[in-house]
Write a protein that holds these residues in place. Structure first.
Motif, mmCIF file in Angstrom:
data_model
loop_
_atom_site.group_PDB
_atom_site.id
_atom_site.type_symbol
_atom_site.label_atom_id
_atom_site.label_comp_id
_atom_site.label_asym_id
_atom_site.label_seq_id
_atom_site.Cartn_x
_atom_site.Cartn_y
_atom_site.Cartn_z
ATOM 1 N N PHE A 65 0.795 -1.227 0.000
ATOM 2 C CA PHE A 65 0.000 0.000 0.000
ATOM 3 C C PHE A 65 0.827 1.275 0.000
ATOM 4 O O PHE A 65 0.384 2.327 0.447
ATOM 5 N N ARG A 66 2.059 1.179 -0.535
ATOM 6 C CA ARG A 66 2.785 2.386 -0.883
ATOM 7 C C ARG A 66 2.197 2.955 -2.174
ATOM 8 O O ARG A 66 1.516 2.258 -2.928
ATOM 9 N N GLY A 219 -6.479 4.844 12.648
ATOM 10 C CA GLY A 219 -5.998 5.018 11.299
ATOM 11 C C GLY A 219 -4.489 4.984 11.277
ATOM 12 O O GLY A 219 -3.852 5.657 12.072
ATOM 13 N N LEU A 220 -3.893 4.229 10.376
ATOM 14 C CA LEU A 220 -2.450 4.270 10.214
ATOM 15 C C LEU A 220 -2.105 5.554 9.486
ATOM 16 O O LEU A 220 -2.452 5.747 8.331
ATOM 17 N N MET A 221 -1.384 6.438 10.163
ATOM 18 C CA MET A 221 -1.196 7.779 9.638
ATOM 19 C C MET A 221 0.079 7.886 8.807
ATOM 20 O O MET A 221 1.046 7.177 9.018
ATOM 21 N N ASP A 260 4.682 4.928 3.997
ATOM 22 C CA ASP A 260 5.401 5.266 2.768
ATOM 23 C C ASP A 260 6.904 5.360 2.968
ATOM 24 O O ASP A 260 7.601 6.010 2.192
ATOM 25 N N SER A 261 7.400 4.725 4.006
ATOM 26 C CA SER A 261 8.847 4.734 4.244
ATOM 27 C C SER A 261 9.555 3.939 3.156
ATOM 28 O O SER A 261 8.971 3.112 2.461
ATOM 29 N N ASP A 265 12.784 -3.826 4.135
ATOM 30 C CA ASP A 265 12.510 -5.080 4.818
ATOM 31 C C ASP A 265 11.056 -5.517 4.691
ATOM 32 O O ASP A 265 10.657 -6.549 5.238
ATOM 33 N N GLY A 266 10.234 -4.729 3.968
ATOM 34 C CA GLY A 266 8.849 -5.105 3.782
ATOM 35 C C GLY A 266 7.973 -4.873 4.993
ATOM 36 O O GLY A 266 6.845 -5.366 5.038
ATOM 37 N N ASN A 267 8.473 -4.119 5.975
ATOM 38 C CA ASN A 267 7.717 -3.897 7.211
ATOM 39 C C ASN A 267 7.120 -2.499 7.283
ATOM 40 O O ASN A 267 6.864 -1.989 8.374
#
Length: 415
Positions: A65-66, A219-221, A260-261, A265-267
């Motif tokens: 979800f990037r 919400g993940l901000m 959006d980092s 590592d896929g985390n």
């Protein structure tokens, strides 16, 4: 639970305990420090918040979800989802791909007429069914979460639709199980949020999903450009350990994420829980299920409608005695605390000392928390927590869990 982020810890930081009147709770298994990362958790499952039948494709990778770039990878089989890298595409299972293709091809008039929220519920069920096929142990974890569910018209319709369209599964999926899964999503889900600066054409598509975010808790901000528009949702996820945290209207911990980092590592969809201030051994660790600036009536209404309980935390016990007019006045006062006036913190500390932190019910009893731990940026309403300590000293910098801004802590100490 052990600290899953940053430095490794052999001693559990949290333990499950039964607290009278609150049920299952997470308490500190050792003294916890301000800024300390007490939990880092990857999602059990994620699914898109975009309605299934839409002319506007999701601008996000369907796995992490990037934001998608021009070099994204579209699934060649179903042609319905895209991914940012071949590695993300590899998580798109054959069963899910075929299910999406069949559902899209059927495009029954009955499904096309369904609300965006019900279409998103179909996405969740597909993800849950896929989890049952791809990872039975993880599916059992999902089933163990709170929420049993009673059969409703929504669950009956979606079960009949998906059962008639999707390929067979190695596990039986009954109408009762489908209803239970929808309830588990309702009370345990977390929303991954778009920035405030979402363009206008997307807002009409996702406006109906804002109500689902109210139900799904946190919400993940991600960083945002300040504006007066509400945020919409990019995806939803289930985080089993994080769902154990109870609510408090003045939390001692808060959640951070960096969707959006550029982490390799896929985390990037991990939830990170950090302490706002020190707590002693045995103290319950709580999050707020929504921005802490909400007034008493609004908080109670949302908690009762979305989570089925009334809050009786210390803050609510005091504010329950306020009249409606006083509640509105204090809400305005809380908003003014975000203005960044230099002398506000000092004034509020003096008021708190004089009033005994809540002895006078006509004044706001927890001004210190709002002065120190609430983001001052306009329309943000995020919570500030110290950066993770790198030594024995607590960091002098506070980070907002919504906009990501960092400010120097000019107060120091703990409330």
């Amino acid at each position: 639970m052990k600290d899953d982020g940053g430095a490794k810890s052999e001693t559990p930081l949290l333990q499950v305990a039964e607290i009278n009147g609150r049920g299952r709770s997470l308490v500190a298994a050792q003294p916890l420090r301000a800024g300390q990362v007490i939990l880092r958790e990857s999602p059990l499952l994620l699914y898109s918040a975009f309605p299934f039948l839409t002319s506007s494709p999701s601008p996000y990778c369907d796995h992490c979800f990037r934001h998608l770039s021009q070099s994204s990878h579209r699934c060649q089989s179903c042609s319905l989802v895209s991914f940012c890298t071949p590695n993300c595409l590899s998580f798109h299972t054959p069963w899910l791909c075929e299910s999406l293709r069949r559902l899209h091809q059927s495009s029954s008039a009955a499904f096309a007429d369904q609300s965006p929220e019900r279409q998103v519920q179909a996405r969740f069920l597909l993800s849950a069914y896929n989890l049952a096929s791809a990872s039975p142990p993880d599916f059992q974890i999902l089933l163990s979460l709170q929420g049993n569910g009673d059969s409703t018209s929504d669950s009956a319709f979606l079960h009949a639709l998906l059962s008639s369209v999707c390929p067979p599964l190695p596990v039986p999926i009954s109408p009762e199980l489908t209803a239970a899964l929808l309830e588990k999503d309702k009370v345990n889900g977390f929303g991954l949020m778009e920035p405030f600066s979402v363009c206008n054409e997307k807002r009409s598509l996702t406006a109906a999903l804002l109500e689902k975010d109210k139900v799904n808790g946190f919400g993940l901000m991600e960083p945002f450009s300040v504006c007066n528009e509400k945020r919409s949702v990019r995806a939803y996820g289930i985080y089993p350990k994080t769902s154990f945290f109870n609510h408090d209207c003045l939390p001692n911990a808060c959640r951070f994420d960096y969707v959006d980092s550029d982490s390799s590592d896929g985390n990037n969809t991990d939830i990170i829980i950090r302490m706002i201030h020190d707590v002693p051994l045995g103290r319950e660790v709580c999050l707020s299920y929504f921005p802490v600036n909400m007034n008493y009536a609004g908080r109670q209404k949302r908690l009762l409608e979305d989570y089925g309980f009334r809050c009786e935390c210390d803050r609510c016990k005091v504010e329950s005695g306020w009249s409606e007019g006083e509640d509105d006045e204090n809400e305005e006062a809380m908003d003014e605390m975000d203005g960044g006036e230099d002398d506000q913190e000092e004034e509020m500390e003096e008021e708190e000392e004089e009033e005994g932190c809540g002895d006078d019910e006509s004044s706001f009893p927890h001004a210190y928390f709002f002065a120190r731990y609430m983001c001052e940026k306009e329309n943000c309403f995020g919570t500030l927590a110290p950066l993770p300590p790198k030594s024995h000293d607590v960091s002098r910098f506070l980070e907002c869990n919504v906009c990501g801004s960092v400010k120097e802590d000019e107060v120091g100490g703990n409330p």
